[in-house]
Write a protein that holds these residues in place. Structure first.
Motif, short mmCIF file in Angstrom:
data_model
loop_
_atom_site.label_atom_id
_atom_site.label_comp_id
_atom_site.label_asym_id
_atom_site.label_seq_id
_atom_site.Cartn_x
_atom_site.Cartn_y
_atom_site.Cartn_z
N ASP A 48 -1.96 -4.48 -1.90
CA ASP A 48 -1.48 -3.75 -0.73
C ASP A 48 -0.64 -4.66 0.17
O ASP A 48 0.44 -4.27 0.63
CB ASP A 48 -2.66 -3.16 0.03
N ARG A 49 -1.11 -5.89 0.42
CA ARG A 49 -0.36 -6.83 1.27
C ARG A 49 0.99 -7.19 0.65
O ARG A 49 2.02 -7.23 1.33
CB ARG A 49 -1.18 -8.08 1.55
N VAL A 50 1.00 -7.46 -0.66
CA VAL A 50 2.25 -7.84 -1.33
C VAL A 50 3.23 -6.68 -1.30
O VAL A 50 4.41 -6.86 -0.97
CB VAL A 50 1.98 -8.29 -2.79
N LEU A 51 2.77 -5.46 -1.61
CA LEU A 51 3.67 -4.31 -1.60
C LEU A 51 4.17 -4.01 -0.19
O LEU A 51 5.32 -3.58 -0.02
CB LEU A 51 2.98 -3.09 -2.20
N THR A 52 3.36 -4.26 0.82
CA THR A 52 3.80 -4.08 2.21
C THR A 52 4.94 -5.05 2.52
O THR A 52 5.92 -4.69 3.16
CB THR A 52 2.63 -4.27 3.18
N GLN A 53 4.82 -6.30 2.04
CA GLN A 53 5.87 -7.29 2.28
C GLN A 53 7.16 -6.95 1.53
O GLN A 53 8.25 -7.29 1.97
CB GLN A 53 5.39 -8.68 1.87
N SER A 63 4.21 1.24 -1.25
CA SER A 63 2.83 1.46 -0.87
C SER A 63 2.83 2.20 0.47
O SER A 63 3.47 1.76 1.42
CB SER A 63 2.10 0.13 -0.73
N PHE A 64 2.13 3.33 0.54
CA PHE A 64 2.11 4.12 1.76
C PHE A 64 0.99 3.70 2.71
O PHE A 64 1.20 3.53 3.89
CB PHE A 64 2.01 5.61 1.44
N ARG A 65 -0.20 3.54 2.18
CA ARG A 65 -1.34 3.10 3.00
C ARG A 65 -2.55 2.94 2.10
O ARG A 65 -2.56 3.35 0.95
CB ARG A 65 -1.63 4.08 4.12
N SER A 66 -3.58 2.33 2.65
CA SER A 66 -4.85 2.24 1.94
C SER A 66 -5.87 3.05 2.74
O SER A 66 -5.76 3.20 3.95
CB SER A 66 -5.30 0.80 1.76
N THR A 67 -6.84 3.57 2.03
CA THR A 67 -7.85 4.42 2.65
C THR A 67 -9.13 4.36 1.82
O THR A 67 -9.18 3.61 0.84
CB THR A 67 -7.31 5.87 2.77
N THR A 68 -10.11 5.12 2.19
CA THR A 68 -11.34 5.22 1.40
C THR A 68 -11.59 6.69 1.08
O THR A 68 -11.13 7.59 1.78
CB THR A 68 -12.55 4.64 2.14
N SER A 69 -12.30 6.91 -0.01
CA SER A 69 -12.70 8.26 -0.38
C SER A 69 -14.12 8.20 -0.91
O SER A 69 -14.63 7.13 -1.24
CB SER A 69 -11.75 8.84 -1.44
N ASN A 77 -12.23 2.47 -2.58
CA ASN A 77 -11.02 2.01 -1.89
C ASN A 77 -9.85 2.63 -2.63
O ASN A 77 -9.77 2.56 -3.86
CB ASN A 77 -10.88 0.48 -1.96
N ASP A 78 -8.93 3.24 -1.91
CA ASP A 78 -7.77 3.89 -2.50
C ASP A 78 -6.50 3.28 -1.95
O ASP A 78 -6.38 3.07 -0.74
CB ASP A 78 -7.75 5.39 -2.19
N LEU A 79 -5.56 3.02 -2.82
CA LEU A 79 -4.24 2.54 -2.44
C LEU A 79 -3.26 3.65 -2.81
O LEU A 79 -3.15 4.03 -3.97
CB LEU A 79 -3.92 1.25 -3.18
#
Length: 99
Positions: A48-53, A63-69, A77-79
């Motif tokens: 998630d951090r790498v794709l954000t960069q 990458s749009f966001r991370s969340t939980t389900s 954990n969902d990416l």
């Protein structure tokens, strides 16, 4: 906006990737990479951090966001990722004999 996981696109060491659709009919399909919460998920956070960069670079999955389900009482954990219809990176490498 709610997401409905439709089918499995792939499975790997770092989780399961689903094709998902939004309840918003105008939203495009997305890929959801899920990993059960209690399993060490540092690799998913790093991705998630790498794709954000790399956000906005051509040829890079966004990458749009991370969340939980929660499913069947288990927390995940969902990416949330841009859906790349061309297949996996391994598929592309095999098809083109490299990058």
């Amino acid at each position: 906006m709610a997401l409905i996981k439709r089918r499995v696109l792939g499975k790997g060491t770092y989780g399961v990737v689903f094709l998902a659709e939004s309840t918003d009919p105008d939203a495009p399909p997305i890929a959801v990479k899920s990993r059960i919460f209690f399993i060490e998920s540092s690799s998913l956070r790093l991705e998630d951090r790498v794709l954000t960069q790399l956000r906005g670079l051509p040829g890079t999955v966004q990458s749009f966001r991370s969340t939980t389900s929660i499913k069947n009482g288990a927390q995940y954990n969902d990416l949330l990722l841009e859906y790349a219809a061309g297949g996996t990176l391994a598929d592309v490498i095999q098809k083109w004999k490299g990058l």
